[in-house]
Design an enzyme around this catalytic site. Structure first.
Site, PDB file in Angstrom:
ATOM      1  CD  GLU A 116       6.657 -18.262  55.352  1.00  0.00           C
ATOM      2  OE1 GLU A 116       5.870 -19.083  55.850  1.00  0.00           O
ATOM      3  OE2 GLU A 116       6.741 -17.079  55.748  1.00  0.00           O
ATOM      4  CG  HIS A 236      -0.983 -13.670  51.957  1.00  0.00           C
ATOM      5  ND1 HIS A 236      -0.900 -14.627  50.959  1.00  0.00           N
ATOM      6  CD2 HIS A 236      -0.154 -14.084  52.941  1.00  0.00           C
ATOM      7  CE1 HIS A 236      -0.067 -15.574  51.349  1.00  0.00           C
ATOM      8  NE2 HIS A 236       0.398 -15.274  52.547  1.00  0.00           N
ATOM      9  NE  ARG A 283       3.464 -12.869  53.015  1.00  0.00           N
ATOM     10  CZ  ARG A 283       3.126 -13.116  54.272  1.00  0.00           C
ATOM     11  NH1 ARG A 283       2.571 -12.159  54.993  1.00  0.00           N
ATOM     12  NH2 ARG A 283       3.344 -14.295  54.810  1.00  0.00           N
ATOM     13  CG  HIS A 344      -2.041 -11.260  55.209  1.00  0.00           C
ATOM     14  ND1 HIS A 344      -2.790 -12.294  55.714  1.00  0.00           N
ATOM     15  CD2 HIS A 344      -0.756 -11.502  55.600  1.00  0.00           C
ATOM     16  CE1 HIS A 344      -1.999 -13.134  56.377  1.00  0.00           C
ATOM     17  NE2 HIS A 344      -0.771 -12.665  56.340  1.00  0.00           N
ATOM     18  NE  ARG A 379       3.375  -9.334  58.230  1.00  0.00           N
ATOM     19  CZ  ARG A 379       3.210 -10.640  58.087  1.00  0.00           C
ATOM     20  NH1 ARG A 379       4.169 -11.484  58.436  1.00  0.00           N
ATOM     21  NH2 ARG A 379       2.087 -11.118  57.586  1.00  0.00           N
TER      22      ARG A 379
END
Length: 511
Positions: A116, A236, A283, A344, A379
Site C-alpha cells: 500500500e 482517503h 494518502r 477517512h 497515518r
C-alpha cells in the site's frame, strides 16, 4: 442505575480486544460493552485493506516499517510509540489468528502480503478486501464466549461522570440513553474505556459510517481531558464518487498497490508530477494532488484505471469492491472508476500515554478516538488496526493490575431528561447538520487561509449556541449533532493554532 467493574464504550477492534483480554485475566470481573447501534456497526467492519505487520524478515524489518511510519507522519510522530507499536505487531497478529481470524495465504501456506501507499515493502496482511469484517466477526464470536462480557446495544453515552478532588479528576461512570425504551441511565464503573471511533460524519464527504460522530472526543473534552492534534484529519484519496451522496464507498489503498493507475478525465496519469512514487505515494500527497487537478479542470472526479490488470486476479482479491462497482453500473474491466478524496481517519484525538490512559484517572481511550503519537500528521496505510490492538493490549495489562484496588463509587440520581423528539426539532437538526457538512470540507482544512478558518469557527460556535436554545428535548440525535459540532470546533481551533500547517510550508506542494 447500573454498575459494572469495567465499562467499554464501543465494539470495534479496540473495545473488543481490550474486553477479551480483561475477561480472560479477571473472570470474576463484570465487563459491560455499550454500543449506540448494533455491536457490529462501526469503522472496524468497514476496513478493507488489512493490518501492517513485518512478517517477511528477509526483505523487511522493523526499522523499515518505523521509517515508513515516520515519513508518512511528517516526522512529528512519537518515535518511542512508533517503535513500541511496530515491534509488537507480529505478536498481536498471531493472537488474532489464535482467536480464529483468517488471513489470505499463498500456495505455500504462507501469509500473503499486500503493498500500500507509503510502504517500502509488502507487509499488509489481509482477508481479501474484507479484513475488517473478518476481524470484527471473529472478535465478536470470541467475546460472546465469555460469560462476564455483557453487551448492551442501542445505548448512547452522553457524558462522563466525574469525581473531582483538589489535585485530580476521576471518571466514576457515564450517563447514557437506552434508545429502545427512551430512558436515561447512569452507569458506575471502576474503569471506563473509550473506543468510540472517529468523526468522519462531520465532513462534506466521508468513507465513515453514520455512527462516526466524534462522541468520545466531545465527551472527553467536556470532561476536561486533554485533546491533541485534531487538525490532522486524513482524507482517503480514492472514495467512489457518487453525486449528491455524503457517505461514499471506499476503494481500498490496496487497489493501487495491486497496480491500478490514477488518471484524469483525458486518461493521463498525473501523480508523478507531485511525487516520484506516483500511485504509491502516501494518502495526504495523493489527496492533495487530486484536489489540485480537480480545481484546475473543474471536473467532479478523477479516475482509477484497472483495465490493464488481470481481471480474474483482481476479482479474487477485491470481490466486495468489484460487486459494489457493478451494482453502480461500473465494470472495472472496461470502465474507469470515478473517485474523489473523502474524510477517512482522525489522526488526533484524546491524548493518551503508552498504556492508553487519558489525563483523567480511570478513563482510558484506544483506537481512532485516541491520540497515541503513532501517526503524526498523516497515518501510514493499515497502521490503524495495529494501533488499536497494541494500545488495547497495553491498557488491559494495566487495568488487570489495578482493578481490585479501585472502589465502585455510588452515583447521585440526576434529573431525568426529556428525550422525546418532535418533528420541528428533527427538521432543525437536519438543517444544522447540512450547514456543518457544507462548512467542513477538505479545502477549509487544508487550503484555506487562517481568516477563512476563523470565519467558519464563528459559524460553528453560533450553530452550537442555537442548537442548545432551539432543541429543548435532549434525545440521541441532539447529542450526536452536539458532539459533531463541538468536535468540528476543536478541529478548527487546532488547525488555526497549528504551527505545523501555518509555518511548515514544505508540507504544501509548490506551484
Amino acid at each position: 442505575m447500573m454498575k459494572t467493574d469495567v465499562l467499554v464504550i464501543g465494539s470495534g477492534i479496540a473495545g473488543l480486544s481490550f474486553a477479551i483480554k480483561v475477561a480472560t485475566a479477571k473472570p470474576e470481573a463484570t465487563i459491560h460493552v455499550l454500543t449506540k447501534s448494533n455491536n457490529d456497526v462501526g469503522n472496524t467492519i468497514k476496513a478493507q485493506g488489512g493490518i501492517a505487520v513485518v512478517v517477511d524478515k528477509i526483505r523487511d524489518s522493523f526499522e523499515q516499517h518505523i521509517e515508513d511510519t515516520m515519513k508518512a507522519g511528517k516526522g512529528i510522530n512519537d518515535p518511542e510509540i512508533v517503535k513500541m507499536v511496530i515491534s509488537q505487531a507480529p505478536e498481536r497478529l498471531y493472537e488474532l489468528i489464535n482467536w480464529g481470524t483468517s488471513f489470505d495465504a499463498n500456495e505455500l501456506g504462507e501469509l500473503e502480503l499486500g503493498l500500500e501507499g507509503g510502504h517500502s515493502q509488502k507487509r499488509i496482511v489481509h482477508h481479501q478486501d474484507l479484513t475488517g469484517k473478518e476481524m470484527e466477526t471473529k472478535l465478536l464470536q470470541k467475546a460472546a464466549s465469555y460469560s462476564n462480557i455483557i453487551f448492551y446495544d442501542h445505548y448512547f453515552v452522553t457524558d462522563i461522570i466525574l469525581k473531582k478532588q483538589e489535585s485530580s479528576t476521576t471518571c466514576i461512570g457515564v450517563r447514557a440513553i437506552e434508545r429502545k425504551m427512551a430512558e436515561e441511565v447512569s452507569i458506575s464503573s471502576r474503569i471506563t474505556f473509550l473506543a468510540t471511533g472517529g468523526s468522519g460524519r462531520i465532513f462534506e464527504n466521508t468513507t465513515n459510517p453514520l455512527v462516526a460522530t466524534g462522541d468520545g472526543i466531545a465527551m472527553a473534552h467536556r470532561a476536561g481531558a486533554k485533546i491533541s492534534n485534531m487538525n490532522f484529519i486524513q482524507f482517503h484519496p480514492t472514495a467512489l464518487y457518487t453525486k449528491n451522496q455524503h457517505s461514499l464507498f471506499l476503494i481500498s489503498e490496496a487497489v493501487r498497490g495491486f497496480g491500478a493507475h490514477l488518471v484524469d478525465s483525458t486518461g493521463n496519469r498525473f501523480l508523478f508530477k507531485y511525487d516520484t512514487h506516483g500511485e504509491l505515494a502516501t494518502r495526504d500527497i495523493v489527496s492533495e494532488a487530486i484536489m489540485r487537478e480537480l480545481q484546475r479542470s473543474g471536473k467532479k472526479s478523477v479516475f482509477l484505471d484497472c483495465r490493464h490488470l488481470n481481471p480474474e486476479a483482481f476479482k479474487n482479491h477485491f470481490p466486495t469492491i468489484v460487486q459494489h462497482c457493478l451494482d453502480e453500473g461500473i465494470n472495472y474491466e472496461n470502465d474507469l472508476i470515478p473517485i474523489v478524496p473523502a474524510a477517512h481517519y482522525q489522526c488526533g484525538g484524546i491524548q493518551v500515554d503508552k498504556f492508553a490512559r487519558t489525563s483523567i484517572n480511570q478513563l482510558y481511550a484506544s483506537g481512532e478516538c485516541a491520540h497515541t503519537g503513532l501517526h503524526g500528521a498523516n497515518r501510514l496505510a493499515s497502521n490503524s488496526l495495529l494501533e488499536a490492538l497494541v494500545f488495547s493490549h497495553q491498557a488491559a495489562g494495566k487495568v488487570v493490575e489495578k482493578l481490585d484496588s479501585i472502589l465502585v463509587e455510588k452515583l447521585q440520581q440526576e434529573a431525568a431528561l426529556q428525550i422525546d423528539q418532535s418533528k420541528e426539532e428533527n427538521d432543525i437538526l437536519n438543517k444544522f447538520e447540512k450547514e456543518l457538512n457544507h462548512l467542513m470540507s477538505y479545502n477549509l482544512l487544508y487550503t484555506s487561509e487562517e481568516n477563512e478558518k476563523k470565519k467558519a469557527l464563528v459559524k460553528l460556535n453560533f450553530l452550537d449556541e442555537k442548537l442548545e436554545k432551539l432543541c429543548k428535548n435532549k434525545y440521541l440525535e441532539f447529542f450526536e449533532l452536539k458532539n459533531m459540532i463541538q468536535t468540528a470546533i476543536i478541529i478548527l481551533e487546532h488547525a488555526i493554532k497549528s504551527k505545523f500547517f501555518n509555518k511548515k510550508k514544505t508540507y504544501k506542494f509548490s506551484n
